[in-house]
Design an enzyme around this catalytic site. Structure first.
Site, PDB file in Angstrom:
ATOM      1  N   GLU A   1      -4.377  23.224   6.444  1.00 25.37           N
ATOM      2  CA  GLU A   1      -3.793  22.532   5.287  1.00 25.37           C
ATOM      3  C   GLU A   1      -4.281  23.190   4.007  1.00 25.37           C
ATOM      4  OE1 GLU A   1      -3.499  18.119   5.567  1.00 25.37           O
ATOM      5  OE2 GLU A   1      -5.219  18.436   6.867  1.00 25.37           O
TER       6      GLU A   1
ATOM      7  N   HIS B   1      -4.335  14.425  16.692  1.00 23.07           N
ATOM      8  CA  HIS B   1      -3.272  15.431  16.643  1.00 23.07           C
ATOM      9  C   HIS B   1      -3.590  16.685  17.470  1.00 23.07           C
ATOM     10  CE1 HIS B   1      -2.263  12.735  13.495  1.00 23.07           C
ATOM     11  NE2 HIS B   1      -2.871  13.341  12.508  1.00 23.07           N
TER      12      HIS B   1
ATOM     13  N   LYS C   1       6.912  14.575  15.540  1.00 21.71           N
ATOM     14  CA  LYS C   1       7.489  15.791  14.936  1.00 21.71           C
ATOM     15  C   LYS C   1       8.441  16.434  15.944  1.00 21.71           C
ATOM     16  CE  LYS C   1       3.459  16.793  12.023  1.00 21.71           C
ATOM     17  NZ  LYS C   1       3.909  16.799  10.651  1.00 21.71           N
TER      18      LYS C   1
ATOM     19  N   ASP D   1       0.465   8.341  16.678  1.00 19.78           N
ATOM     20  CA  ASP D   1      -0.039   9.663  16.327  1.00 19.78           C
ATOM     21  C   ASP D   1       1.189  10.366  15.771  1.00 19.78           C
ATOM     22  OD1 ASP D   1      -0.552  12.436  16.300  1.00 19.78           O
ATOM     23  OD2 ASP D   1      -2.208  12.144  17.684  1.00 19.78           O
ATOM     24  N   HIS D   2       1.277  10.495  14.461  1.00 14.40           N
ATOM     25  CA  HIS D   2       2.557  10.918  13.898  1.00 14.40           C
ATOM     26  C   HIS D   2       2.944  12.348  14.306  1.00 14.40           C
ATOM     27  CE1 HIS D   2       0.236  12.876  10.675  1.00 14.40           C
ATOM     28  NE2 HIS D   2       1.321  13.555  10.384  1.00 14.40           N
TER      29      HIS D   2
ATOM     30  N   GLY E   1       0.784  -1.245   0.000  1.00 10.24           N
ATOM     31  CA  GLY E   1       0.000   0.000   0.000  1.00 10.24           C
ATOM     32  C   GLY E   1       0.808   1.282   0.000  1.00 10.24           C
ATOM     33  N   ASP E   2       0.035   2.361   0.072  1.00 13.93           N
ATOM     34  CA  ASP E   2       0.565   3.719  -0.036  1.00 13.93           C
ATOM     35  C   ASP E   2       1.480   4.107   1.135  1.00 13.93           C
ATOM     36  OD1 ASP E   2       0.171   6.529  -1.244  1.00 13.93           O
ATOM     37  OD2 ASP E   2      -0.401   6.813   0.851  1.00 13.93           O
TER      38      ASP E   2
ATOM     39  N   LYS F   1      -3.345   5.165  12.776  1.00 14.31           N
ATOM     40  CA  LYS F   1      -4.619   5.829  12.991  1.00 14.31           C
ATOM     41  C   LYS F   1      -5.496   5.615  11.750  1.00 14.31           C
ATOM     42  CE  LYS F   1      -5.589   9.851  11.838  1.00 14.31           C
ATOM     43  NZ  LYS F   1      -5.704  11.034  10.952  1.00 14.31           N
TER      44      LYS F   1
ATOM     45  N   THR G   1       3.236   2.269   3.153  1.00 14.64           N
ATOM     46  CA  THR G   1       4.515   1.538   3.124  1.00 14.64           C
ATOM     47  C   THR G   1       5.458   2.174   2.114  1.00 14.64           C
ATOM     48  OG1 THR G   1       3.280  -0.453   3.635  1.00 14.64           O
ATOM     49  CG2 THR G   1       5.540  -0.754   2.830  1.00 14.64           C
TER      50      THR G   1
HETATM   51  P1  NDP Z   1      -4.001   1.445   1.431  1.00 17.06           P
HETATM   52  O1  NDP Z   1      -5.415   1.734   1.082  1.00 17.06           O
HETATM   53  O2  NDP Z   1      -2.941   1.731   0.441  1.00 17.06           O
HETATM   54  O3  NDP Z   1      -3.989  -0.069   1.895  1.00 17.06           O
HETATM   55  C1  NDP Z   1      -2.826  -0.785   2.295  1.00 17.06           C
HETATM   56  C2  NDP Z   1      -2.928  -2.208   1.793  1.00 17.06           C
HETATM   57  O4  NDP Z   1      -3.948  -2.881   2.483  1.00 17.06           O
HETATM   58  C3  NDP Z   1      -3.277  -2.297   0.327  1.00 17.06           C
HETATM   59  O5  NDP Z   1      -2.123  -2.262  -0.452  1.00 17.06           O
HETATM   60  C4  NDP Z   1      -3.974  -3.624   0.240  1.00 17.06           C
HETATM   61  O6  NDP Z   1      -3.028  -4.640   0.005  1.00 17.06           O
HETATM   62  C5  NDP Z   1      -4.554  -3.810   1.602  1.00 17.06           C
HETATM   63  N1  NDP Z   1      -5.989  -3.529   1.507  1.00 17.06           N
HETATM   64  C6  NDP Z   1      -6.588  -2.411   1.095  1.00 17.06           C
HETATM   65  N2  NDP Z   1      -7.930  -2.508   1.169  1.00 17.06           N
HETATM   66  C7  NDP Z   1      -8.168  -3.739   1.625  1.00 17.06           C
HETATM   67  C8  NDP Z   1      -9.341  -4.438   1.912  1.00 17.06           C
HETATM   68  N3  NDP Z   1     -10.544  -3.888   1.762  1.00 17.06           N
HETATM   69  N4  NDP Z   1      -9.238  -5.683   2.375  1.00 17.06           N
HETATM   70  C9  NDP Z   1      -8.045  -6.231   2.552  1.00 17.06           C
HETATM   71  N5  NDP Z   1      -6.890  -5.606   2.274  1.00 17.06           N
HETATM   72  C10 NDP Z   1      -6.943  -4.374   1.828  1.00 17.06           C
HETATM   73  O7  NDP Z   1      -3.729   2.173   2.824  1.00 17.06           O
HETATM   74  P2  NDP Z   1      -2.539   3.110   3.236  1.00 17.06           P
HETATM   75  O8  NDP Z   1      -1.258   2.424   2.955  1.00 17.06           O
HETATM   76  O9  NDP Z   1      -2.788   4.455   2.697  1.00 17.06           O
HETATM   77  O10 NDP Z   1      -2.777   3.227   4.807  1.00 17.06           O
HETATM   78  C11 NDP Z   1      -2.596   2.149   5.679  1.00 17.06           C
HETATM   79  C12 NDP Z   1      -3.012   2.570   7.070  1.00 17.06           C
HETATM   80  O11 NDP Z   1      -2.246   3.686   7.464  1.00 17.06           O
HETATM   81  C13 NDP Z   1      -4.470   3.008   7.182  1.00 17.06           C
HETATM   82  O12 NDP Z   1      -4.937   2.637   8.442  1.00 17.06           O
HETATM   83  C14 NDP Z   1      -4.406   4.521   7.095  1.00 17.06           C
HETATM   84  O13 NDP Z   1      -5.468   5.129   7.781  1.00 17.06           O
HETATM   85  C15 NDP Z   1      -3.090   4.778   7.814  1.00 17.06           C
HETATM   86  N6  NDP Z   1      -2.463   6.038   7.390  1.00 17.06           N
HETATM   87  C16 NDP Z   1      -2.055   6.218   6.093  1.00 17.06           C
HETATM   88  C17 NDP Z   1      -1.431   7.385   5.727  1.00 17.06           C
HETATM   89  C18 NDP Z   1      -0.924   7.581   4.336  1.00 17.06           C
HETATM   90  O14 NDP Z   1      -0.254   8.618   4.103  1.00 17.06           O
HETATM   91  N7  NDP Z   1      -1.171   6.679   3.406  1.00 17.06           N
HETATM   92  C19 NDP Z   1      -1.199   8.487   6.713  1.00 17.06           C
HETATM   93  C20 NDP Z   1      -1.659   8.178   8.038  1.00 17.06           C
HETATM   94  C21 NDP Z   1      -2.256   6.998   8.343  1.00 17.06           C
HETATM   95  P3  NDP Z   1      -3.421  -6.011  -0.688  1.00 17.06           P
HETATM   96  O15 NDP Z   1      -4.560  -5.761  -1.612  1.00 17.06           O
HETATM   97  O16 NDP Z   1      -2.172  -6.400  -1.400  1.00 17.06           O
HETATM   98  O17 NDP Z   1      -3.760  -6.877   0.451  1.00 17.06           O
HETATM   99  C1  BG6 Z   2      -3.215  12.790   8.923  1.00 16.36           C
HETATM  100  C2  BG6 Z   2      -4.596  13.068   8.418  1.00 16.36           C
HETATM  101  O1  BG6 Z   2      -3.258  12.110  10.139  1.00 16.36           O
HETATM  102  O2  BG6 Z   2      -2.555  14.030   9.122  1.00 16.36           O
HETATM  103  C3  BG6 Z   2      -4.553  13.874   7.138  1.00 16.36           C
HETATM  104  O3  BG6 Z   2      -5.241  11.824   8.174  1.00 16.36           O
HETATM  105  C4  BG6 Z   2      -3.760  15.125   7.335  1.00 16.36           C
HETATM  106  O4  BG6 Z   2      -5.865  14.203   6.686  1.00 16.36           O
HETATM  107  C5  BG6 Z   2      -2.412  14.790   7.940  1.00 16.36           C
HETATM  108  O5  BG6 Z   2      -3.581  15.709   6.064  1.00 16.36           O
HETATM  109  C6  BG6 Z   2      -1.658  16.044   8.298  1.00 16.36           C
HETATM  110  O6  BG6 Z   2      -0.369  15.668   8.684  1.00 16.36           O
HETATM  111  P1  BG6 Z   2       0.842  16.663   8.473  1.00 16.36           P
HETATM  112  O7  BG6 Z   2       2.002  15.941   9.068  1.00 16.36           O
HETATM  113  O8  BG6 Z   2       0.954  16.896   6.992  1.00 16.36           O
HETATM  114  O9  BG6 Z   2       0.460  17.900   9.202  1.00 16.36           O
END
Ligand code: NDP
Ligand code: BG6
Length: 525
Positions: A250, A274, A216, A211-212, A45-46, A182, A48
């Site tokens: 933001e 936050h 900071k 809580d990222h 996912g995103d 989160k 990672t």
């Molecule tokens: P993604 O939506 O990219 O999901 C991560 C992975 O989970 C996917 O690559 C997929 O892998 C698996 N996945 C997605 N949807 C499903 C589903 N319905 N059922 C089973 N597997 C699924 O999420 P992010 O990487 O963006 O975020 C991961 C966590 O981190 C979330 O809890 C998000 O709230 C949190 N988070 C993310 C941030 C960000 O910047 N992206 C910032 C702060 C928090 P596969 O299909 O290969 O199993």
């Molecule tokens: C995340 C929220 O936790 O924090 C986002 O889910 C928000 O919506 C982000 O944009 C803000 O983080 P930062 O570090 O860019 O202030």
């Protein structure tokens, strides 16, 4: 800091430091964690790609990872180790354009592995267990394992349960820790349920809730600034402080996250975590000793002291907004309801301004105004401490100028600084006043190697230091404050007002009504 800029003060581009962790003025920049394996769920996912692997790469590049270390990514997607490594390289390169170096990446990527998994299938976890053991063989990671749940929150309980049932949560030879992203629940009941579920398999000291904001650098500096200087603490109370404004503004809109954001809104997304953490760090008492338990105990006392919202008069303490179409620098921006994946009658707030009171001796009667929103004109996170006006104007015979009270600003981002506004005499014959700003730039002066929030929390997770993670009680107390409010505003029959504001504007004008005195204003965005 890497946030946004990709730059790290104190580091030269592409340089790997081959020595012990840097020591600055007798202070070790970081402590080396014990050897361990990091198992990332949702590794396709995103998060990672954009955050976790770039952060780990940076830690590796600076010798902050233990020599015996491995990363095992897992998700449903089928791919080989090499395909996984290739997929991660680009994300790391764009996160660190200044310091990315092919040779270092090539060495680092040899520590990365991938194993496909069906999240709900126990047999799949048995296979995962075998793969972890295989990766560990010969790598001396001491069977220390960290499970990072970078998956949609709907999978947290399933994965924790499967880890527990397959024996992966046991700490027989090494430690087993779980890091949870989160959002942690969506209200008090779901957060309690998730906590209870996790505790079936993990002890509280094995659970690390992210809580990222706490990672900071400037957020960590709040306590140092307050409690390691003797001049601020004596005036940090109701006697001298008129009010506090905490802003997290933001410029970005909801981006591609409508699927999550529609069900969350700004109160869940920013306030429950936050913003509440920033408030607690601003308001808490000094801990007797700077360790995780004592710092978190003091924050808990603040959460317990927060005055519950009066639901009958909620409109007097909470203003919600949603961005409509707008324009910034000639670029037309669509409104929230036109964003892909958003309902055209959505009542999800993208802006909130609220007034909180901390009912304890130190803060009696001092309003804490908090506001956060998307699509505002400027990206800025700051805490502004507005002091009381001077009690007597000795210059009233020669000036009719109104005297702006002192303000102390802790700017968290993007330009990390501490500023104090005060009055001076304008040079010249008449006793005219000139407000000036004393300005300290944190990165210019701090030196050393700064870690961004994910670098810091990953390292602390490996070190087992929970200071920058949220404790069970903290998460439940903040949800208990906000849940009744969420229930009310999400009940369409209650018609709680949701004000539209043009994208790129400072939010709904109605937010001004929250400020107590006529002469008070929100700080300009
Ligand atoms: P993604 O939506 O990219 O999901 C991560 C992975 O989970 C996917 O690559 C997929 O892998 C698996 N996945 C997605 N949807 C499903 C589903 N319905 N059922 C089973 N597997 C699924 O999420 P992010 O990487 O963006 O975020 C991961 C966590 O981190 C979330 O809890 C998000 O709230 C949190 N988070 C993310 C941030 C960000 O910047 N992206 C910032 C702060 C928090 P596969 O299909 O290969 O199993
Ligand atoms: C995340 C929220 O936790 O924090 C986002 O889910 C928000 O919506 C982000 O944009 C803000 O983080 P930062 O570090 O860019 O202030």
């Amino acid at each position: 800091m890497t946030d946004g800029s990709g730059e790290h003060p104190g580091l030269k581009a592409g340089v790997r430091i081959d020595h012990e962790p840097a020591v600055l003025d007798g202070c070790p920049a970081v402590e080396l964690p014990d050897p361990c394996a990091l198992v990332i769920f949702g590794a396709s996912g995103d998060l990672t790609r954009r955050k976790l692997i770039p952060a780990l790469y940076y830690l590796y590049q600076n010798d902050f990872l233990p020599p015996a270390f491995l990363i095992l990514g897992t998700a449903r997607t089928r791919m080989t180790d090499d395909a996984f490594r290739d997929a991660l390289r680009g994300g790391t390169r764009s996160a660190h354009p200044e310091v990315f170096d092919e040779e270092t990446w090539s060495a680092f990527s040899q520590k990365i592995f991938y194993h496909p998994l069906d999240y709900r299938d126990p047999a799949s976890y048995r296979e995962l267990f075998k793969r972890i053991e295989k990766c560990e063989t010969g790598r001396r990671t001491g069977r220390n394992r960290i499970y990072y749940l970078a998956v949609p929150p709907t999978l947290y309980e399933t994965i924790a349960e499967q880890l527990g049932e397959s024996g992966l949560a046991r700490q027989e030879k090494g430690y087993a820790r779980i890091i949870i992203e989160k959002p942690f629940g969506r209200d008090l009941a779901s957060a309690r349920e998730l906590n209870a579920h996790l505790h079936r398999y993990f002890q509280e000291d094995q659970i690390f809730r992210i809580d990222h904001y706490l990672g900071k650098e400037t957020v960590q500096n709040i306590l140092i600034f307050r409690f390691m200087n003797s001049i601020f603490e004596p005036v940090w109370n109701w006697r001298y402080i008129d009010h506090v404004q905490i802003t997290a503004a933001e410029t970005l809109g909801v981006e591609n996250r409508a699927g999550y954001y529609e069900g969350a809104g700004v109160l869940r997304d920013m306030f429950q975590n936050h913003m509440m953490q920033l408030l607690a760090l601003t308001a808490m008492e000094p801990p007797t000793y700077f360790n995780a338990d004592r710092v978190r105990n003091e924050k808990i006392k603040i959460f317990r002291s927060l005055r519950p919202f009066d639901l009958d008069r909620l409109g007097e303490t909470l203003v919600l907004g949603q961005y409509g179409p707008g324009e910034v620098d000639g670029e037309k921006l669509r409104g929230y309801r036109e964003e892909p994946g958003v309902a055209d009658d959505s009542i999800t707030p993208t802006y909130a301004a609220a007034c909180f009171f901390v009912d304890n001796w130190r803060w009696q009667g001092v309003p804490f105004y908090l506001r956060s929103g998307k699509r505002l004109p400027r990206r800025v996170t700051e805490i502004a401490i507005q002091f009381k006006a001077i009690p007597h104007l000795m210059l009233r015979a020669v000036t009719d100028e109104s005297i702006a009270p002192n303000v102390l600003i802790l700017r968290i981002q993007p330009d990390e600084r501490i500023m104090i506004a005060f009055q001076t005499k304008k040079p010249g014959f008449k006793s005219c006043l000139r407000p000036v700003m004393m300005d300290f730039s944190y990165p210019d002066a701090a030196g050393g190697i700064a870690l961004d929030s994910y670098e810091r929390v990953l390292l602390d997770g490996m070190l087992g230091d929970p200071m920058l993670f949220v404790r069970e009680e903290g998460v439940e107390l903040t949800w208990s404050l906000l849940t009744p409010v969420l229930e009310m505003i999400e009940n369409r029959e209650m018609h709680f007002p949701l004000f539209s504001y043009p994208a790129g504007s400072s939010g709904p004008a109605e937010a001004d009504s929250l400020l107590e005195h006529e002469e008070d204003h929100w700080r300009k965005l």
